[in-house]
Design an enzyme around this catalytic site. Structure first.
Site, mmCIF file in Angstrom:
data_model
loop_
_atom_site.group_PDB
_atom_site.id
_atom_site.type_symbol
_atom_site.label_atom_id
_atom_site.label_comp_id
_atom_site.label_asym_id
_atom_site.label_seq_id
_atom_site.Cartn_x
_atom_site.Cartn_y
_atom_site.Cartn_z
ATOM 1 N N SER A 63 35.136 40.348 35.960
ATOM 2 C CA SER A 63 35.968 41.224 35.134
ATOM 3 C C SER A 63 35.114 42.125 34.251
ATOM 4 O O SER A 63 35.622 43.092 33.663
ATOM 5 C CB SER A 63 36.918 40.392 34.262
ATOM 6 O OG SER A 63 36.205 39.351 33.597
ATOM 7 N N GLU A 133 36.395 33.410 45.105
ATOM 8 C CA GLU A 133 37.812 33.587 45.369
ATOM 9 C C GLU A 133 38.141 33.239 46.817
ATOM 10 O O GLU A 133 37.300 33.375 47.706
ATOM 11 C CB GLU A 133 38.228 35.033 45.083
ATOM 12 C CG GLU A 133 38.078 35.424 43.623
ATOM 13 C CD GLU A 133 38.546 36.850 43.347
ATOM 14 O OE1 GLU A 133 39.109 37.486 44.263
ATOM 15 O OE2 GLU A 133 38.350 37.329 42.213
ATOM 16 N N GLU A 200 45.504 31.901 39.257
ATOM 17 C CA GLU A 200 45.773 33.144 38.537
ATOM 18 C C GLU A 200 47.052 33.813 39.025
ATOM 19 O O GLU A 200 47.282 33.947 40.232
ATOM 20 C CB GLU A 200 44.620 34.132 38.691
ATOM 21 C CG GLU A 200 44.898 35.456 37.975
ATOM 22 C CD GLU A 200 43.710 36.394 37.895
ATOM 23 O OE1 GLU A 200 43.862 37.483 37.317
ATOM 24 O OE2 GLU A 200 42.632 36.032 38.402
#
Length: 285
Positions: A63, A133, A200
């Site tokens: 991020s 991920e 998430e």
């Protein structure tokens, strides 16, 4: 609680850690079903110093693409970027387990590619673990890394690196098929050996089911308070941006503090009130 000593050569505060040992991956695993795990992102040494004593885990998230570099997504992030920021966070911490995101393109091709990237991250930063991920498709890679001594945090549900394929950042699991896939992904990554999994942007009931179904801790972000822990992006939590996702709670309006301080500084410079008597050097007569 840490104290800070002034480095007279740089005028920067360096930490003098309180006598405590850094948490370990097994200790994080053992927190499953117990006191919730506290996790925040950190990208710099100084922020790590300030957050460390309050957290169990510090995530050097990709991020940083948006919050540090102003990039449109996490896709352009490189290994060089993650290693540089990861090393800074490790230097600024002494208590939390530091986890570093593996950037897009650094692990998807093969387990061998993932090992090469993860090994570089851990060698260059001193961090304890990496995060990647993906669900069932990445289970083989997770197992490959774990068997070779690299602790892994999984990440399922809304996976920002796949934003182009997902078509946006909306919540996941609204359909029965998507909900079933998220649960299957969480189980696959947990069974592969991940010591924690980030959930998430998923519907709350899915987060609760996943938390109950897997043996490792779940870390929620836009999921459920019943997850085994929570994570937020530090800049979002501090109120550095006007617009944030629904799941973000702003605990401060830090952007306004910065604006006010900059305005006060600018006014004093323009009026020649700064620097004052206590901020300049004069020869002694």
């Amino acid at each position: 609680m840490s104290t800070y000593m002034l480095d007279t050569a740089t005028s920067r505060a360096n930490p003098t850690p309180a006598p405590m040992k850094r948490l370990t991956v097994p200790k994080i695993q053992a927190m499953k079903g117990g006191e919730p795990i506290v996790m925040l992102t950190a990208y710099t040494m100084r922020m790590a110093q300030l957050l460390d004593q309050h957290c169990d885990m510090l995530l050097v998230g990709d991020s940083l693409a948006q919050v540090i570099y102003g990039l449109p997504s996490t896709v352009p992030v490189t290994l060089d970027m993650m290693c540089a920021h990861g090393a800074a966070v490790v230097r600024g911490s002494w208590h939390s387990v530091v986890v570093i995101d593996m950037p897009f393109g650094s692990y998807e091709a093969s387990p061998e590619q993932a090992f090469e990237s993860a090994a570089r991250i851990l060698k260059e930063t001193g961090a304890a673990a990496v995060k990647l991920e993906g669900g069932e498709a990445m289970a083989e890679t997770v197992a490959f890394l774990v068997k070779r001594g690299i602790p892994v945090v999984g990440h399922v549900g809304l996976t920002p690196q796949a934003v182009n394929a997902l078509g946006g950042y909306g919540a996941r699991g609204k359909s029965e098929a998507e909900a079933a896939k998220i649960l299957a992904d969480a189980k696959a990554v947990a069974d592969a050996g991940a010591f924690a999994i980030v959930l998430e942007g998923v519907m709350e009931e899915i987060a609760i089911q996943a938390t109950r179904a897997i043996s490792c801790p779940t870390i929620g972000i836009g999921a459920s308070a019943q997850c085994d822990g929570q994570v937020l992006v530090i800049d979002d939590m501090l109120g550095m941006f006007e617009q944030t996702a629904r799941f973000v709670k702003k605990y401060d309006d830090f952007a306004q503090h910065v604006t006010d301080a900059a305005a006060a500084y600018a006014a004093e410079v323009r009026s020649r009130a700064f620097p004052g008597e206590g901020h300049i050097y004069r020869a002694r007569g």
